[in-house]
Design a protein around this motif. Structure first.
Motif, PDB file in Angstrom:
ATOM      1  N   PHE A  83       0.832  -1.214   0.000  1.00 16.41           N
ATOM      2  CA  PHE A  83       0.000   0.000   0.000  1.00 16.41           C
ATOM      3  C   PHE A  83       0.868   1.266   0.000  1.00 16.41           C
ATOM      4  N   ILE A  84       1.968   1.205   0.730  1.00 15.56           N
ATOM      5  CA  ILE A  84       2.877   2.372   0.783  1.00 15.56           C
ATOM      6  C   ILE A  84       3.468   2.615  -0.614  1.00 15.56           C
ATOM      7  N   LYS A  85       3.965   1.541  -1.226  1.00 16.96           N
ATOM      8  CA  LYS A  85       4.611   1.674  -2.548  1.00 16.96           C
ATOM      9  C   LYS A  85       3.581   2.110  -3.602  1.00 16.96           C
ATOM     10  N   THR A  86       2.384   1.567  -3.484  1.00 19.04           N
ATOM     11  CA  THR A  86       1.325   1.940  -4.433  1.00 19.04           C
ATOM     12  C   THR A  86       1.061   3.441  -4.341  1.00 19.04           C
ATOM     13  N   TYR A  87       0.977   3.927  -3.118  1.00 16.37           N
ATOM     14  CA  TYR A  87       0.717   5.360  -2.932  1.00 16.37           C
ATOM     15  C   TYR A  87       1.865   6.193  -3.494  1.00 16.37           C
ATOM     16  N   LYS A  88       3.079   5.764  -3.185  1.00 21.94           N
ATOM     17  CA  LYS A  88       4.260   6.521  -3.665  1.00 21.94           C
ATOM     18  C   LYS A  88       4.285   6.612  -5.191  1.00 21.94           C
ATOM     19  N   ASN A  89       3.907   5.518  -5.839  1.00 20.92           N
ATOM     20  CA  ASN A  89       4.047   5.440  -7.305  1.00 20.92           C
ATOM     21  C   ASN A  89       2.747   5.670  -8.062  1.00 20.92           C
ATOM     22  N   VAL A  90       1.764   6.175  -7.359  1.00 16.84           N
ATOM     23  CA  VAL A  90       0.431   6.267  -7.980  1.00 16.84           C
ATOM     24  C   VAL A  90       0.420   7.178  -9.216  1.00 16.84           C
ATOM     25  N   GLN A  91       1.328   8.138  -9.242  1.00 16.97           N
ATOM     26  CA  GLN A  91       1.385   9.023 -10.423  1.00 16.97           C
ATOM     27  C   GLN A  91       1.911   8.280 -11.656  1.00 16.97           C
ATOM     28  N   GLY A  92       2.546   7.155 -11.416  1.00 15.52           N
ATOM     29  CA  GLY A  92       3.079   6.378 -12.534  1.00 15.52           C
ATOM     30  C   GLY A  92       2.076   5.374 -13.085  1.00 15.52           C
ATOM     31  N   PHE A  93       0.916   5.277 -12.430  1.00 15.82           N
ATOM     32  CA  PHE A  93      -0.089   4.325 -12.908  1.00 15.82           C
ATOM     33  C   PHE A  93      -0.769   4.879 -14.162  1.00 15.82           C
ATOM     34  N   ASN A  94      -0.866   4.031 -15.162  1.00 17.22           N
ATOM     35  CA  ASN A  94      -1.522   4.431 -16.402  1.00 17.22           C
ATOM     36  C   ASN A  94      -3.009   4.052 -16.318  1.00 17.22           C
TER      37      ASN A  94
END
Lengths: 187, 170
Positions: free
Chosen positions: A57-68
């Motif tokens: 969940f932490i990593k998902t939040y950190k990288n959420v701007q990279g989600f297409n």
């Protein structure tokens, strides 16, 4: 305006990207139990699985701007969980077949899920056989039957071509049959 | 909604713990610029790998063309050993490195993992080889040559090997 619970994952992620932390709570609520059972199956340690899911969940939040947003969010978050689980396995933070694992399994699987699974690999005794096969085959079968993912989605989680997923699924089932028959479980 | 309310809305200890870390600023989103740069780097590494491979292929094609030239190409042949001695091995190492980086970036940050690595590699190398051969025939890819490879292999008997003496093998 629709309630947040009525929005799709991708719509919620759009809100999260706009700094709506509350919306991220909804994402976690949707995925916590799913990811926990997935990771428990991979690493066989409920305690470590909790850490892995939290880190997911932490990593998902950190990288959420990279989600297409053109792609499925579920495949993306499962991919992150997969990576975290593999890291945990590499770090040797596992692997005991403790009682918690069985509890999580019991709690996590709904009867409707079980009903949908291919009849030939439906039996509860199959769990033990499934745990005995190679991780990559086990993971494909789990994602296919328990998480109801299609080959394309599994390919996105495992970062392999969809054709490879098909091959692994076929081999996994074949190995599962052989193992189950050796253990006296007839599929 | 206040920060405290958000944390309270989380239903499990794990959700509360994660939201607490986000709200305290301990966990922050990476900016969009980071991901744009990552994409740009992937494209750059792929293009660079392709160009370096093309450069190498153009040199190899150049050498092959000298050896198989119908014309005497005396000068070019005379300089062949020098050319081989000065072969840019650094470019080979660079090409291998760039290909590895490009493939890694493509597979981890793009959706190229949907295709077999061997296929991606094959397409990259094959297109670079075609480009390299084209560069050789067009006389591009030999720094400072100022003229095409054609000039080195099709020179007049009065000026043998002029083109081959120039360029990358200086």
């Amino acid at each position: 305006m629709r309630k947040i619970t009525e929005l799709s994952d991708e719509e919620i992620i759009a809100l999260v990207r706009g700094d709506d932390v509350d919306a991220y709570g909804e994402i976690m609520a949707r995925y916590e139990s799913k990811l926990t059972r997935y990771v428990v199956y991979l690493i066989h340690d409920a305690m470590v699985a909790n850490d892995v899911v939290q880190e997911t969940f932490i990593k998902t939040y950190k990288n959420v701007q990279g989600f297409n947003p053109k792609y499925k969010f579920s495949s993306w978050i499962y991919r992150i969980a997969h990576n975290e689980a593999m890291n945990a396995i590499k770090m040797d933070k596992h692997i005991t077949h403790d009682l918690d694992v069985e509890e999580v399994r019991e709690a996590a699987y709904e009867t409707t899920t079980i009903r949908d699974i291919d009849r030939s690999i439906l039996k509860n005794d199959m769990q033990a056989c499934l745990d005995s096969i190679d991780l990559k085959y086990r993971e494909v079968l789990m994602l296919q039957y328990y998480e109801h993912m299609k080959y394309d989605e599994i390919a996105d989680v495992l970062h392999v071509p969809p054709a490879t997923v098909g091959v692994w699924a076929a081999r996994g089932k074949s190995k599962l049959r052989v193992l189950c028959e050796k253990k006296g479980v007839h599929l | 909604m206040t920060k405290q309310k958000k944390t309270q809305s989380a239903t499990t200890p794990m959700q509360q713990a994660v939201l607490k870390r986000i709200e305290s600023g301990e966990v922050r989103m990476k900016s969009r610029v980071y991901f744009v740069l990552l994409t740009a780097l992937t494209i750059l590494a792929t293009v660079a790998a392709g160009l370096v491979i093309s450069y190498l292929v153009s040199i190899v094609t150049f050498i092959i063309r000298i050896q198989t030239a119908n014309t005497p190409a005396l000068g070019a042949r005379a300089n062949l050993s020098e050319a081989l001695a000065n072969f840019p091995w650094w470019a080979v190492v660079l090409a291998v490195g760039l290909v590895a980086v490009a493939l890694w970036l493509m597979r981890t940050h793009g959706r190229m993992y949907r295709h077999k690595t061997s296929i991606v590699l094959l397409v990259l190398v094959a297109s670079s080889v075609i480009l390299g051969v084209g560069m050789s025939y067009a006389g591009i890819g030999h720094p400072e040559s100022g003229m095409g490879v054609n000039h080195s292999t099709e020179q007049s008997p009065h000026d043998p090997g002029n083109g081959a003496r120039r360029g990358w093998m200086k």
